[in-house]
Design a protein around this motif. Structure first.
Motif, PDB file in Angstrom:
ATOM      1  N   ASN A   7       0.822  -1.195   0.000  1.00  0.00           N
ATOM      2  CA  ASN A   7       0.000   0.000   0.000  1.00  0.00           C
ATOM      3  C   ASN A   7       0.868   1.262   0.000  1.00  0.00           C
ATOM      4  OD1 ASN A   7      -2.323   1.391  -0.039  1.00  0.00           O
ATOM      5  ND2 ASN A   7      -2.918   0.938   2.058  1.00  0.00           N
ATOM      6  N   SER A   8       1.946   1.251   0.791  1.00  0.00           N
ATOM      7  CA  SER A   8       2.821   2.426   0.843  1.00  0.00           C
ATOM      8  C   SER A   8       3.575   2.613  -0.473  1.00  0.00           C
ATOM      9  CB  SER A   8       3.795   2.302   2.009  1.00  0.00           C
ATOM     10  OG  SER A   8       4.685   1.246   1.787  1.00  0.00           O
ATOM     11  N   LEU A   9       3.888   1.512  -1.165  1.00  0.00           N
ATOM     12  CA  LEU A   9       4.558   1.607  -2.450  1.00  0.00           C
ATOM     13  C   LEU A   9       3.659   2.292  -3.488  1.00  0.00           C
ATOM     14  CD1 LEU A   9       7.046   0.861  -4.093  1.00  0.00           C
ATOM     15  CD2 LEU A   9       5.947  -1.301  -4.654  1.00  0.00           C
ATOM     16  N   ARG A  65       1.265   4.415  -2.818  1.00  0.00           N
ATOM     17  CA  ARG A  65       1.136   5.811  -2.413  1.00  0.00           C
ATOM     18  C   ARG A  65       2.359   6.618  -2.829  1.00  0.00           C
ATOM     19  NH1 ARG A  65       0.140   6.395   3.751  1.00  0.00           N
ATOM     20  NH2 ARG A  65       0.343   4.239   3.296  1.00  0.00           N
ATOM     21  N   THR A  66       3.536   6.042  -2.674  1.00  0.00           N
ATOM     22  CA  THR A  66       4.764   6.719  -3.068  1.00  0.00           C
ATOM     23  C   THR A  66       4.804   6.937  -4.572  1.00  0.00           C
ATOM     24  OG1 THR A  66       5.878   5.644  -1.222  1.00  0.00           O
ATOM     25  CG2 THR A  66       7.270   6.623  -2.889  1.00  0.00           C
ATOM     26  N   ARG A 108       2.505   9.822  -5.520  1.00  0.00           N
ATOM     27  CA  ARG A 108       3.100  11.121  -5.186  1.00  0.00           C
ATOM     28  C   ARG A 108       4.186  11.503  -6.191  1.00  0.00           C
ATOM     29  NH1 ARG A 108       3.851  10.236   1.236  1.00  0.00           N
ATOM     30  NH2 ARG A 108       1.666  10.438   1.798  1.00  0.00           N
TER      31      ARG A 108
END
Length: 128
Positions: free
Chosen positions: A2-4, A6-7, A10
């Motif tokens: 999930n963080s990948l 989001r990054t 961005r």
């Protein structure tokens, strides 16, 4: 994972080029000075309009209303004087309705109101 995602979102948002910045103090002036001049001209026209409305509508209306009120009050005063002549120098006694001049408790300064006028108001001290 999930963080990948989001990054990556961005990073793509940062990579998209944005439009050029517009400064208010642009050296060329552009549309800014024309708008400012239009605002000043509108303000002058509005000021002149309200000045004319004040001088040619408001002030004469006030003078006409003052004259009308003066005439009405003059007629009222003449009528009161006529009533006094008919009743021996005093106005006729007002009807003593129970809801008029009702006092549940006395005022700290007496029975009459703070704005008592002997020529116009009924003296509540005489009634007791």
């Amino acid at each position: 994972m999930n963080s990948l995602a989001r990054t990556a979102a961005r990073a793509t948002a940062r990579a998209i080029p944005r439009g050029s910045r517009k400064f208010a103090a642009d050296a060329t002036g552009g549309d800014y000075f024309a708008r400012r001049q239009a605002i000043q001209e509108h303000a002058q026209a509005s000021t002149e309009l309200w000045r004319k409305i004040s001088y040619y509508v408001a002030f004469p209306s006030i003078i006409v209303c003052m004259a009308w009120v003066y005439n009405v009050e003059h007629e009222h005063h003449a009528h009161e004087e006529h009533e006094k002549e008919l009743h021996g120098g005093k106005l006729p006694e007002a009807p003593a309705y129970e809801y008029l001049n009702r006092r549940v408790k006395p005022f700290p300064w007496g029975n009459n109101s703070l704005f008592f006028n002997a020529e116009v108001n009924k003296d509540m001290d005489e009634e007791q």
